[in-house]
Design an enzyme around this catalytic site. Sequence first.
Site, mmCIF file in Angstrom:
data_model
loop_
_atom_site.group_PDB
_atom_site.id
_atom_site.type_symbol
_atom_site.label_atom_id
_atom_site.label_comp_id
_atom_site.label_asym_id
_atom_site.label_seq_id
_atom_site.Cartn_x
_atom_site.Cartn_y
_atom_site.Cartn_z
ATOM 1 N N ASN A 1 0.827 -1.208 0.000
ATOM 2 C CA ASN A 1 0.000 0.000 0.000
ATOM 3 C C ASN A 1 0.863 1.261 0.000
ATOM 4 O OD1 ASN A 1 -2.738 1.077 0.269
ATOM 5 N ND2 ASN A 1 -2.094 1.775 2.294
ATOM 6 N N LYS B 1 -4.167 0.945 -13.059
ATOM 7 C CA LYS B 1 -2.931 1.712 -13.236
ATOM 8 C C LYS B 1 -3.182 3.019 -13.980
ATOM 9 C CE LYS B 1 -0.272 -1.615 -11.557
ATOM 10 N NZ LYS B 1 0.281 -1.465 -10.203
ATOM 11 N N GLY C 1 9.567 -0.500 -2.869
ATOM 12 C CA GLY C 1 8.475 -1.226 -3.515
ATOM 13 C C GLY C 1 8.317 -2.642 -3.001
#
Length: 483
Positions: free
Chosen positions: A116, A371, A221
């Site tokens: 998240n 996305k 990430g």
Amino acid sequence: MASLAPRADSFNARVRGSSHVDFKTATTGVAAKAMRNDISRLVNTVEDLATKKAFDTEMQSFFYLFTRYLSERAKSVDLDWDRIKSPAEDQIVLYDTLVAPKDQANLNRLAVLKVNGGLGTSMGMTGAKSALEVKDDMTFLDLTVRQIEHLNTTRNVDVPLILMTSFNTHEDTLRIIKKYANQQVRITTFNQSRYPRIYKETLLPCPKRADDDKKHWYPPGHGDVYNALFHSGVLDQLLAEGKEYLFVSNSDNLGAVVDEKILQHMIETNAEFLMEVTDKTKADIKGGTLIDYEGSVRLLEIAQVPSEHAEDFKSIRKFKIFNTNNLWINLKALKRIMAVIQLETAAGAAIKHFKNGHGINVPRSRFLPVKSCSDLLLIKSDIYSLQHGQLVLNESRMFETTPVIKLGDHFKKIQQFQKRFKKIPRIIELDHLTVTGDVNFGRNVTLRGTVIIVANEGQRIDIPDGCILENRLLSGNLNMTEL
């Protein structure tokens, strides 16, 4: 762990290449030494001892990663392309062959983790992407909480939700989750690492102090998930609670819901790691894929592919599937091999370190990432409805595939998207939509078949309320009432 302060002999020894890092060139050694000195200075800008220790640990993880990058760059070790094979049958299991579990109590051994940490910058957002409203006034996070709460209440189990945030989204997330206080789901948050950006020319860190501006740092990430789980104490916390399995996915993948068949398969086969893969389409040619490399299953990403083989990699003939980033991990195994996998830069790459790790070829419905605003239009449309926070394909849709939607730059940012659609069109019978230029949609518009709308530079097209477009190409400076 050794400190990053200059006095730390064990750390200095590692830098000289005595144990962990094999430096092939003098320039690599020089770059590593310069980076170590700069990082030492960064660590010494922290005054509070507890904060300093945590930051030191974080910087050491970064330094390991940096030296591995230098080492690999110096060696330029490529995979031997001739040894790469398509996965064997036992390395990819078909989802359709999985059986429903007899015992729902296995869910009590599961925890769910959502990555998240992302900001929706590509869609023009400034805060946590998971706070974007995607369907029926519900956000990504709302939908996830609703799914897990439904699971916990209907199955009478306790599946906790873990949110891995970044320094970009942590405060936002803490504020948002307060509204779930009365829901039947336990939520734990932890922060992933914060690594310094480095200058391309000098390979030295951008920040000068530990509290330097956010723009000088980056969150690593999903590849950081194991490291951050371990150092935050959340891994040990889950194990202490009796949790044995972790389902990891990106928070913007609306298809990544808990699947009891996959959990059951993991338990029955003693697989320590499962990666959900799905069939490639033309839109997925750059996605990582599972391969057989000298008898073991590996993740192959496009960055690892020599340029002369890039087209082979994108081909659907040899590499038919791609990684959805939905991962199932045995937590005891994770604890056991932690030291080995903390250097992986992609979460899925860890598959090679686990026993009996393999892929599950799942339906496309388990991979619904948002996305772009094109993805958002599909999710918001009548193609899907919601059931207990889960997206369900509309039964009226004649095809199992979803329409291809390509919105141009005028729809790139969420604010533009919202302004240009007075209401989301009905697209249940749509196959393909391309929109470019200054185009605005009225209310109750219906799109069917293939619809292409092109407003050229300096032109504008307004689609009026109640309009039905079926297999139409619109171009020029049109106001639809002129047709």
